[in-house]
Structure formats: structure tokens, C-alpha cells
Design an enzyme around this catalytic site. Structure first.
Site, mmCIF file in Angstrom:
data_model
loop_
_atom_site.group_PDB
_atom_site.id
_atom_site.type_symbol
_atom_site.label_atom_id
_atom_site.label_comp_id
_atom_site.label_asym_id
_atom_site.label_seq_id
_atom_site.Cartn_x
_atom_site.Cartn_y
_atom_site.Cartn_z
ATOM 1 N N ILE A 137 0.369 -2.270 -9.916
ATOM 2 C CA ILE A 137 -0.541 -3.278 -9.385
ATOM 3 C C ILE A 137 -1.238 -2.727 -8.144
ATOM 4 O O ILE A 137 -0.672 -1.925 -7.415
ATOM 5 C CB ILE A 137 0.218 -4.592 -9.091
ATOM 6 C CG1 ILE A 137 -0.739 -5.719 -8.660
ATOM 7 C CG2 ILE A 137 1.345 -4.392 -8.101
ATOM 8 C CD1 ILE A 137 -0.105 -7.108 -8.637
ATOM 9 N N CYS A 138 -2.484 -3.145 -7.960
ATOM 10 C CA CYS A 138 -3.263 -2.828 -6.764
ATOM 11 C C CYS A 138 -3.523 -1.314 -6.663
ATOM 12 O O CYS A 138 -4.233 -0.755 -7.472
ATOM 13 C CB CYS A 138 -2.552 -3.392 -5.540
ATOM 14 S SG CYS A 138 -3.518 -3.418 -4.023
ATOM 15 N N HIS A 139 -2.912 -0.649 -5.691
ATOM 16 C CA HIS A 139 -3.052 0.803 -5.531
ATOM 17 C C HIS A 139 -2.062 1.594 -6.382
ATOM 18 O O HIS A 139 -2.063 2.821 -6.361
ATOM 19 C CB HIS A 139 -2.867 1.194 -4.056
ATOM 20 C CG HIS A 139 -4.033 0.867 -3.182
ATOM 21 N ND1 HIS A 139 -4.281 -0.408 -2.728
ATOM 22 C CD2 HIS A 139 -5.030 1.645 -2.693
ATOM 23 C CE1 HIS A 139 -5.369 -0.397 -1.981
ATOM 24 N NE2 HIS A 139 -5.848 0.830 -1.937
#
Length: 168
Positions: A102-104
Site C-alpha cells: 500500500i502507498c509507497h
């Protein structure tokens, strides 16, 4: 029940670790935090939560786990240059194990050269990095592609956790 590796370094997005970790345990699965050093204290970027690494990446093998979770924030940036981290995700991917990032989180998949021909999402500013790594980028709350589960930001956590728990 499944055994899930959470790859973590300090600077992680607090909720992107806490929410999936808590839900995996609540569902009856085993969760282990894998860091660069065993027992190292890992701090969330907002300071809401901290964890101690259960094991060092040098002590584990992907074959010991049923799935991998890569929370976002700056944690992936702090892990992506470690050759053991990259080898671990390559082995997990090669075995077809679920990898949820998730995200980075996809930064680790980029550095491990695992995105060629895949369809993923991530924190939107990473779109060009994802595309340059050979993946198709989709701006959706959750994207499923074979063994990958990817999401963008904390607001996508409900969909991210839902899909993670489905594969476990």
C-alpha cells in the site's frame, strides 16, 4: 491459518501498518514483523504506533510465510536498498505468494524488478515510477493482479484489508 510477514522500517505510515496487522491477527492468522535488525524499535511517522521487529530479514526465508505485507510511508524507501529484502520479495513472488503493498510499498517491488507486465496502484505521485518499472498504473482503491494486492493511501485501507483477508 496463515503466517504473514510484515516488512517494516521506521517512518511507516502508522495506520497502513496498524490496521492490516491488527485485522490479520483478529482473523486468527500469525503476523511477524520483519525488519533490518531483530528487536529494533520501529516508529511510525506520525508517532501513533511503534513496533519491535520480531526477526531480522537476514534470519528469514520467504518460504516460511504464506503472504507478505508492505506498509507505506517512508518505510519502503528505508528497506528497498537492502539485498535481503529484495531477495525475500523475489522468492515470495516466484512462489506465487500474495504480496500486499500500500502507498509507497510498491517501491520495494520496483527495486526488486517485479513490476514488468503487472497492473498495480500506489501512492499517486509514484505513478511515473510504476510505469517506468514496466507496470500499468490504475488509480483505484485496490488493484488485484495475480498474487499482488495494491492500494493507494490510508483511505483505501478497508478495501486493502478486505482483499488481503480474502486471500489468506
Amino acid at each position: 491459518m496463515s503466517k504473514v510477514a510484515f516488512l517494516l522500517a521506521s517512518g511507516f505510515e502508522d495506520s497502513e501498518m496498524k490496521v492490516p496487522y491488527d485485522e490479520v491477527i483478529k482473523a486468527g492468522h500469525q503476523a511477524e514483523i520483519i525488519g533490518l535488525k531483530k528487536n529494533e524499535t520501529l516508529l511510525g511517522k506520525k508517532g501513533d504506533v511503534s513496533y519491535a521487529a520480531d526477526k531480522a530479514i537476514s534470519e528469514v526465508k520467504a518460504g516460511d510465510y504464506d503472504a507478505v505485507v508492505i506498509p507505506g510511508g517512508s518505510s519502503p524507501e528505508n528497506l528497498r536498498l537492502d539485498p535481503d529484502i529484495l531477495q525475500f520479495v523475489k522468492e515470495a513472488d516466484g512462489a506465487g505468494k500474495p504480496i500486499a503493498s500500500i502507498c509507497h510499498g510498491p517501491q520495494i517491488l520496483i527495486s526488486a524488478d517485479l513490476l514488468q507486465g503487472r497492473t498495480v496502484t500506489s501512492y499517486p505521485p509514484l505513478k511515473d515510477d510504476v510505469i517506468n518499472a514496466g507496470a500499468e498504473f490504475k488509480d483505484q482503491e485496490v488493484v488485484l493482479d495475480r498474487n499482488y494486492i495494491t492500494s493507494r493511501t490510508p483511505k483505501d485501507e478497508p478495501a486493502f484489508v478486505r482483499e488481503l483477508l480474502k486471500v489468506l
